[in-house]
Scaffold this motif. Structure first.
Motif, PDB file in Angstrom:
ATOM      1  N   GLU A 221       0.831  -1.183   0.033  1.00 25.39           N
ATOM      2  CA  GLU A 221      -0.147   0.018   0.096  1.00 25.39           C
ATOM      3  C   GLU A 221       0.945   1.328  -0.231  1.00 25.39           C
ATOM      4  O   GLU A 221       0.499   2.265  -0.627  1.00 25.39           O
ATOM      5  CB  GLU A 221      -0.981  -0.053   1.217  1.00 25.39           C
ATOM      6  CG  GLU A 221      -2.174  -1.151   0.921  1.00 25.39           C
ATOM      7  CD  GLU A 221      -2.992  -0.888   2.431  1.00 25.39           C
ATOM      8  OE1 GLU A 221      -3.929  -0.189   2.100  1.00 25.39           O
ATOM      9  OE2 GLU A 221      -2.874  -1.963   3.460  1.00 25.39           O
TER      10      GLU A 221
ATOM     11  N   ALA B 296       2.110   1.667  -3.575  1.00 24.52           N
ATOM     12  CA  ALA B 296       0.776   2.038  -4.318  1.00 24.52           C
ATOM     13  C   ALA B 296       0.515   3.647  -4.100  1.00 24.52           C
ATOM     14  O   ALA B 296       0.361   4.570  -5.142  1.00 24.52           O
ATOM     15  CB  ALA B 296      -0.448   1.342  -3.989  1.00 24.52           C
TER      16      ALA B 296
ATOM     17  N   LYS C 210       1.021   6.580  -6.934  1.00 25.18           N
ATOM     18  CA  LYS C 210       0.041   7.626  -7.249  1.00 25.18           C
ATOM     19  C   LYS C 210       0.434   9.061  -7.063  1.00 25.18           C
ATOM     20  O   LYS C 210       0.013   9.920  -7.921  1.00 25.18           O
ATOM     21  CB  LYS C 210      -1.087   7.209  -6.396  1.00 25.18           C
ATOM     22  CG  LYS C 210      -2.308   7.982  -6.703  1.00 25.18           C
ATOM     23  CD  LYS C 210      -3.562   7.524  -5.754  1.00 25.18           C
ATOM     24  CE  LYS C 210      -4.801   8.222  -6.059  1.00 25.18           C
ATOM     25  NZ  LYS C 210      -4.659   9.287  -5.313  1.00 25.18           N
TER      26      LYS C 210
ATOM     27  N   LYS D 177       6.734   1.149 -12.610  1.00 23.70           N
ATOM     28  CA  LYS D 177       5.727   1.939 -12.150  1.00 23.70           C
ATOM     29  C   LYS D 177       6.214   3.349 -12.068  1.00 23.70           C
ATOM     30  O   LYS D 177       5.159   4.277 -12.337  1.00 23.70           O
ATOM     31  CB  LYS D 177       5.435   1.403 -10.625  1.00 23.70           C
ATOM     32  CG  LYS D 177       4.834   0.055 -10.644  1.00 23.70           C
ATOM     33  CD  LYS D 177       4.356  -0.268  -9.401  1.00 23.70           C
ATOM     34  CE  LYS D 177       3.630  -1.657  -9.523  1.00 23.70           C
ATOM     35  NZ  LYS D 177       3.554  -2.111  -8.247  1.00 23.70           N
TER      36      LYS D 177
END
Length: 181
Positions: free
Chosen positions: A13, A16, A20, A46
């Protein structure tokens, strides 16, 4: 985001949220603390630029590099830039303390940053180290990811300054961190 507990349970998390936020702010460089390479691996593909900062050789034991050569080769082949060097806040001051005792400025700074969590201290440290090594651009915000022990539980948006101007470093945003640490 504030995690209810510290540690590697938050790694996925944290990654992520960091990715983001980097995308939202058009930040191209992510600096991540990773000794095994596991957390760095999770960023491949990513974000455009990943810098992985490891413990220095000899951190765990004299002459020992905690990241196996095969992992280094794998990460490098996938575009991850690796930095293994003396820690910003654990260099000569720590050597003097270990030999003679006492507390020195770098350790006071480290302890002060730990008031916000071990991961936040490491985020600041690795961002400055990566800047000093020329692995991230000067004058640009980056995302830094670190943790409390293993894994990742802290991510920040930071504008690092070189070590010789350390107090010009600005933590712009805390993306996530443990509430309990």
């Amino acid at each position: 985001m504030y995690w209810s507990q510290k540690g590697p349970v938050n790694t996925d998390e944290t990654i992520a949220l960091a990715v983001k936020r980097a995308r939202e702010l058009a930040i191209d460089h992510v600096v991540v603390a990773s000794c095994s390479g596991e957390t760095a691996r999770k960023l491949i593909g990513k974000v455009p630029n990943v810098v992985c900062v490891t413990h220095h050789v000899g951190f765990a034991a004299p002459g020992e590099d905690e990241m196996p050569p095969a992992v280094r080769e794998e990460l490098a082949s996938k575009g991850v830039r690796l930095l293994t060097t003396t820690h910003l806040m654990g260099g000569l001051d720590r050597g003097v303390r270990n030999k003679f005792g006492g507390v020195y400025p770098a350790e006071i700074i480290a302890q002060t940053l730990r008031m916000l969590g071990q991961g936040l201290k490491v985020c600041v440290e690795i961002a400055v180290m990566a800047l000093d090594a020329g692995l991230i651009p000067a004058g640009k915000e980056v995302v830094a990811i670190a943790g409390t022990g293993t894994g990742a539980d802290t991510a920040v948006v930071i504008l690092p300054a070189h070590a010789n101007h350390f107090f010009d470093t600005k933590v712009k945003e805390i993306i996530c961190k443990p509430r309990e640490f």
